[in-house]
Structure formats: C-alpha cells, structure tokens
Write an enzyme that holds these catalytic residues in place. Structure first.
Site, PDB file in Angstrom:
ATOM      1  N   ASP A  17       0.813  -1.224   0.000  1.00 23.29           N
ATOM      2  CA  ASP A  17       0.000   0.000   0.000  1.00 23.29           C
ATOM      3  C   ASP A  17       0.845   1.272   0.000  1.00 23.29           C
ATOM      4  OD1 ASP A  17      -2.247  -1.696   0.220  1.00 23.29           O
ATOM      5  OD2 ASP A  17      -1.959  -1.781   2.381  1.00 23.29           O
ATOM      6  N   LYS A  20       2.199   1.959  -5.192  1.00 24.18           N
ATOM      7  CA  LYS A  20       2.927   1.459  -6.370  1.00 24.18           C
ATOM      8  C   LYS A  20       2.140   1.692  -7.654  1.00 24.18           C
ATOM      9  CE  LYS A  20       3.193  -2.571  -4.443  1.00 24.18           C
ATOM     10  NZ  LYS A  20       2.862  -2.244  -3.050  1.00 24.18           N
ATOM     11  N   GLY A  44      -4.050  -4.178  -4.564  1.00 25.19           N
ATOM     12  CA  GLY A  44      -5.104  -3.247  -4.971  1.00 25.19           C
ATOM     13  C   GLY A  44      -4.497  -1.901  -5.296  1.00 25.19           C
ATOM     14  N   HIS A  45      -4.573  -1.509  -6.554  1.00 24.62           N
ATOM     15  CA  HIS A  45      -3.984  -0.238  -6.973  1.00 24.62           C
ATOM     16  C   HIS A  45      -5.088   0.731  -7.344  1.00 24.62           C
ATOM     17  CE1 HIS A  45      -0.218  -2.640  -8.317  1.00 24.62           C
ATOM     18  NE2 HIS A  45      -0.144  -2.269  -7.072  1.00 24.62           N
ATOM     19  N   GLN A 230       2.349  -6.042  -3.066  1.00 22.19           N
ATOM     20  CA  GLN A 230       2.626  -6.063  -1.622  1.00 22.19           C
ATOM     21  C   GLN A 230       3.908  -5.248  -1.351  1.00 22.19           C
ATOM     22  OE1 GLN A 230       1.848  -9.494  -3.092  1.00 22.19           O
ATOM     23  NE2 GLN A 230      -0.163  -8.593  -2.922  1.00 22.19           N
TER      24      GLN A 230
HETATM   25  P1  IMP Z   1      -2.460 -12.790   1.536  1.00 25.96           P
HETATM   26  O1  IMP Z   1      -1.458 -12.216   0.615  1.00 25.96           O
HETATM   27  O2  IMP Z   1      -3.876 -12.509   1.147  1.00 25.96           O
HETATM   28  O3  IMP Z   1      -2.206 -14.240   1.837  1.00 25.96           O
HETATM   29  O4  IMP Z   1      -2.289 -12.031   2.952  1.00 25.96           O
HETATM   30  C1  IMP Z   1      -1.109 -12.157   3.733  1.00 25.96           C
HETATM   31  C2  IMP Z   1      -0.763 -10.818   4.376  1.00 25.96           C
HETATM   32  O5  IMP Z   1      -0.386  -9.898   3.366  1.00 25.96           O
HETATM   33  C3  IMP Z   1      -1.919 -10.155   5.129  1.00 25.96           C
HETATM   34  O6  IMP Z   1      -1.393  -9.413   6.210  1.00 25.96           O
HETATM   35  C4  IMP Z   1      -2.498  -9.191   4.105  1.00 25.96           C
HETATM   36  O7  IMP Z   1      -3.181  -8.108   4.701  1.00 25.96           O
HETATM   37  C5  IMP Z   1      -1.216  -8.732   3.426  1.00 25.96           C
HETATM   38  N1  IMP Z   1      -1.424  -8.258   2.057  1.00 25.96           N
HETATM   39  C6  IMP Z   1      -1.594  -9.003   0.945  1.00 25.96           C
HETATM   40  N2  IMP Z   1      -1.698  -8.213  -0.131  1.00 25.96           N
HETATM   41  C7  IMP Z   1      -1.562  -6.949   0.310  1.00 25.96           C
HETATM   42  C8  IMP Z   1      -1.530  -5.694  -0.350  1.00 25.96           C
HETATM   43  O8  IMP Z   1      -1.624  -5.575  -1.578  1.00 25.96           O
HETATM   44  N3  IMP Z   1      -1.362  -4.599   0.458  1.00 25.96           N
HETATM   45  C9  IMP Z   1      -1.188  -4.698   1.795  1.00 25.96           C
HETATM   46  N4  IMP Z   1      -1.201  -5.858   2.447  1.00 25.96           N
HETATM   47  C10 IMP Z   1      -1.377  -6.978   1.709  1.00 25.96           C
END
Ligand code: IMP
Length: 446
Positions: A17, A20, A44-45, A230
């Site tokens: 977040d 990017k 999510g962009h 991420q």
């Molecule tokens: P997962 O990627 O859905 O398995 O989540 C694993 C961890 O990564 C959790 O803490 C999510 O909130 C975090 N996470 C996954 N994708 C994002 C992102 O795009 N932005 C922020 N946190 C993310």
C-alpha cells in the site's frame, strides 16, 4: 533505444500500500511495457486520472496508457474470474487490452476452491484460539501451496481441454475433501467449475504469450517496468514471517517472476509512504495506537483497496527502510503521501533500534526505539508539481530521510492524481553500484 536493456523494478519497501499503482502509472508514460512479477489479486492499486478513479488488482498498473504493453509474469497467480472482470470493466471505460495484454502460460490459477480454503483457514484459526494471518482471503496462499506441491492448474493448460478437465478434477477432489472433512463446508460442483473456467479460458487464451521474449524485445527499444505487489516486509523470507504473503516480493524475484534471464541489468526503485501502515496481523514496531494512530488513519484515508479493512498506522520506520534498501539494492526512493502531513506541527521518524540477531527476531517487543522529531511546515505539499513548490519544511524532511537512509529520493507523490508528482531527478537514471551495495552490508550494525 535502450542499449543497456536495463529494466526498472518498482517495489514497495513497507507492508504494501505504498502507492505502487500510481508510480507505475506515472512511469508508464515513459515506458513501453509493464510486467507484474508476483502476487495475485490480493494487491489493490487505485489510479486517479482525469477520467476518474480506477482500482486494479491483477491487471498491471500501466494499462491505462494505450501505448503500453502489459504482461503478467509466471511468478503471479491469476484468478481468471477477477482478470476477466477487470478486463471487461476497462473495456467498458474505453480502455482496450486486446493485442497488448500478454499472459505467461506458466502462471498458476487461483480457483474458487483456493478462495474458500483461504477464508475457512482464517476463520478456523480464530476458533482454535490461534492467531489469524489476516490474509485478504483471496486464495493466494492456497494457490501458491498447490503450485509448490506440483498439483496446481496453470494458465496454459486451459488450452488443452482434456488436460484442463483432468487437472481441475484432481484439484477439486482435494479441495472438496478439505472443505468437507476439515471445515464441514459446502463442496464445489465440478461441472459448474468447469463451465465457468471454459468460458473464462475462451476470453483469456488469446492473450497467452511468450512473456520473456516479448519483454526482451521491448527492452531493446525502450523502458520496461517490472511491477511488484505487496511490499518488502510481506516477503515470504525477508518479511515478518509468518505474517507475510505467500510469494517473494523482493527485487530479486522480479527476473524469475517475469521469466527473464539473470543477465538482464536491473535498476530498483523503492516506494515508501512518509509513514508506515499495515493491514492484517503481525508486528509493527512504530505503530501508533489510540488518538494519534486514528489521526494518521483518517488523514491518510487508510482503508485497504482490496478488502476495505482499516490500516494500522505508525511513524516512518527508518530501520526497516534501510534494510529494504540494502536487501533490494534500491537505487532511488519515491516517497508517497507526504501531503498527509500538511498542517501537522511535528513529524517523528524512528531512526534506530536493536533488530535481534540477523534481523529475524520479529517476536521481540521493540522498546528501545530512538526517535527524531522534525517540525512540520506551513504551506502545502498537496498538489505540488515542481521541487521549488514544496514547502521548505517538507524539503528538509526529505533531505533528512535521504541522509538517514543513505539513498536519494528521486520523486515524491503529492496527491492521488496522476499529475500530483514532484521529480527531483530522472528515475530511469537512478543507479546503485556493487560497491555501494557492499558498503551497506559492511557498515551495518545489524
Ligand atoms: P495474503 O497475501 O492474502 O495471503 O495475505 C497475507 C498478508 O499480506 C496479510 O497481512 C495481508 O493483509 C497482506 N497483504 C496481501 N496483499 C496486500 C496488499 O496488496 N497490500 C497490503 N497488504 C497486503
């Protein structure tokens, strides 16, 4: 002509977040191609242009520029349902992707079974008195699990009807077993899944391509961006394990994730918010709880673009930022959301604390943080477009971050809009030598 063939990695240095999407969109103006190299629709962009706001989860963030070729690399896991819906949504807004979207056949698919299993596993963790990871419940972890267990379904296999049926049946058998036996949940219907997948395959298969060959060709005549999802602290190995995502978010994953050879030279741009945020559970040394955390959360409108969850907020952690720079060979920083501090009288930076052995001791409560407090500024960062427009206090803040991290800030994002951007030097000229990288290791106290 890009004679060096150097490609540019754009990655987050925090817990995701960092903005990017906006940076990739901005740099895409000067690029020929953008390739996503890891993650899935957990990202999510939010892109804000004159035409309005657009949220992308799996389509690369360069897509809004009609001249840009967009690619999804093999390190990514794709939900065909999500991808079809994003493509349709863009199409309805007059942004066509056909002819310029390239999907690697080796990408693994995220199927409805993965999504259910992710969600049930999270709920079960609470019931059993354990701690949730706080995943996005988008099926990302289970899809990567099936990939490494060598039972996943890959995008290219959709082109072979017999193979697709066999793979889907065996995957579903396993997913349904887990849903039924472990979670006492409803099973998924094989025919329904097959019908959905066949329809999605029809829409997506024309986009199947030799992504590495395409990127190598594009890199000979212009800039190619490798887009991370991420952030560094969610990396499977480097991050705050086990509170991480299931893929490698670091720059070192950009080449294998795009399917490229290790001979491709890279320049790495690292994005950092002017403060830290995190969604989901896990350690967060500089977290602000109570009123100050709330103020930052409200001022920065910190809600997740994927899940709508409220983000935890805290002051900028320079210990972790230095580590991100060191590990990823970051040549230039882009700072986002500095405008959030417009009107604040003081801004704090965490400059140092003990990391534990090898920086892996995430379970330790951090109580020895050294802080530096900078005064705020009068005037506004919001909407600035030239370095000289920035308030003097904001420039001081950036200079101090540069000094404490030891890396230049090449640009600052000064708002959500595409034009809200101040560039200090050409991001495509940023470079970090081996000597500089090595010095970061020898000078480190970690
Ligand atoms: P997962 O990627 O859905 O398995 O989540 C694993 C961890 O990564 C959790 O803490 C999510 O909130 C975090 N996470 C996954 N994708 C994002 C992102 O795009 N932005 C922020 N946190 C993310």
């Amino acid at each position: 002509m890009n004679q060096s063939g150097c490609m540019t990695v754009v990655m987050g240095t925090q817990w995701g977040d960092e903005g990017k999407g906006k940076v990739v969109d901005r740099l895409s103006e000067r690029s020929r191609a953008v390739c996503r190299y890891q993650g899935g629709h957990n990202a999510g962009h939010t892109l804000v242009t004159e035409a309005g706001s657009q949220i992308l989860h799996i389509v690369p963030a360069g897509a809004l520029h009609p001249h840009v070729q967009v690619a999804i690399g093999r390190g990514t896991v794709i939900s065909p349902a999500q991808l079809c819906s994003e493509i349709d949504d863009l199409q309805m807004k007059g942004i066509a992707l056909s002819g310029r979207m390239h999907i690697d056949p080796r990408c693994h698919l995220v199927l409805p079974g993965h999504i259910s299993l992710d969600s049930y596993a999270e709920s079960r963790a609470v019931e059993m008195g354990g701690q949730q990871i706080g995943t996005t419940r988008k099926g990302i972890g289970p899809a990567y699990e099936d990939r490494v267990a060598r039972r996943g379904l890959r995008f290219g296999e959709l082109a072979d009807d017999k193979l697709m049926r066999e793979r889907l049946a065996s995957l579903l058998e396993r997913h349904n077993f887990l849903l039924r036996e472990r979670y006492a949940a409803a099973e998924l219907d094989e025919q329904e899944q097959l019908d959905m997948l066949s329809a999605q395959a029809e829409q997506l298969l024309p986009m199947m391509a030799d992504v590495p060959a395409h990127l190598m060709e594009q890199a000979q005549s212009g800039e190619v961006l490798l887009e991370g999802a991420q952030g560094y602290l969610l990396d499977l190995d480097e991050g705050s394990y086990p509170f991480v995502t299931s893929s490698g978010t670091c720059a070192a994953n950009a080449l294998p994730g795009a399917g490229l050879p290790p001979t491709v030279p890279l320049r790495v741009l690292g994005l950092a918010k002017a403060y830290n945020t995190r969604v989901g559970n896990g350690p967060f040394p500089t977290e602000l709880t109570g009123k100050r955390g709330e103020r930052l959360q409200q001022a920065g409108a910190e809600w997740g673009a994927t899940t709508g969850r409220q983000r935890r907020c805290g002051w900028l952690d320079l210990v972790l930022l230095r580590r991100a720079v060191r590990h990823n060979g970051i040549a230039g920083l882009v700072i986002s959301k500095l405008d959030v501090f417009d009107g604040w009288s003081e801004i704090a930076l965490a400059t140092d604390y003990q990391q534990g052995r090898y920086g892996t001791d995430w379970s330790r409560e951090v109580t020895d943080i050294e802080w530096e407090t900078l005064s705020g500024w009068s005037g506004k960062v919001a909407g600035c477009r030239r370095p000289e427009d920035l308030p003097a206090g904001a420039r001081d803040y950036l200079t101090r971050v540069e000094e404490l991290v030891g890396t230049p800030v090449v640009a600052v994002s000064t708002g959500a809009g595409r034009e809200d951007w101040v560039e200090f030097s050409d991001p495509f000229q940023a470079s970090a030598s081996f000597t500089e990288s090595a010095a970061r290791y020898t000078s480190s106290s970690e």
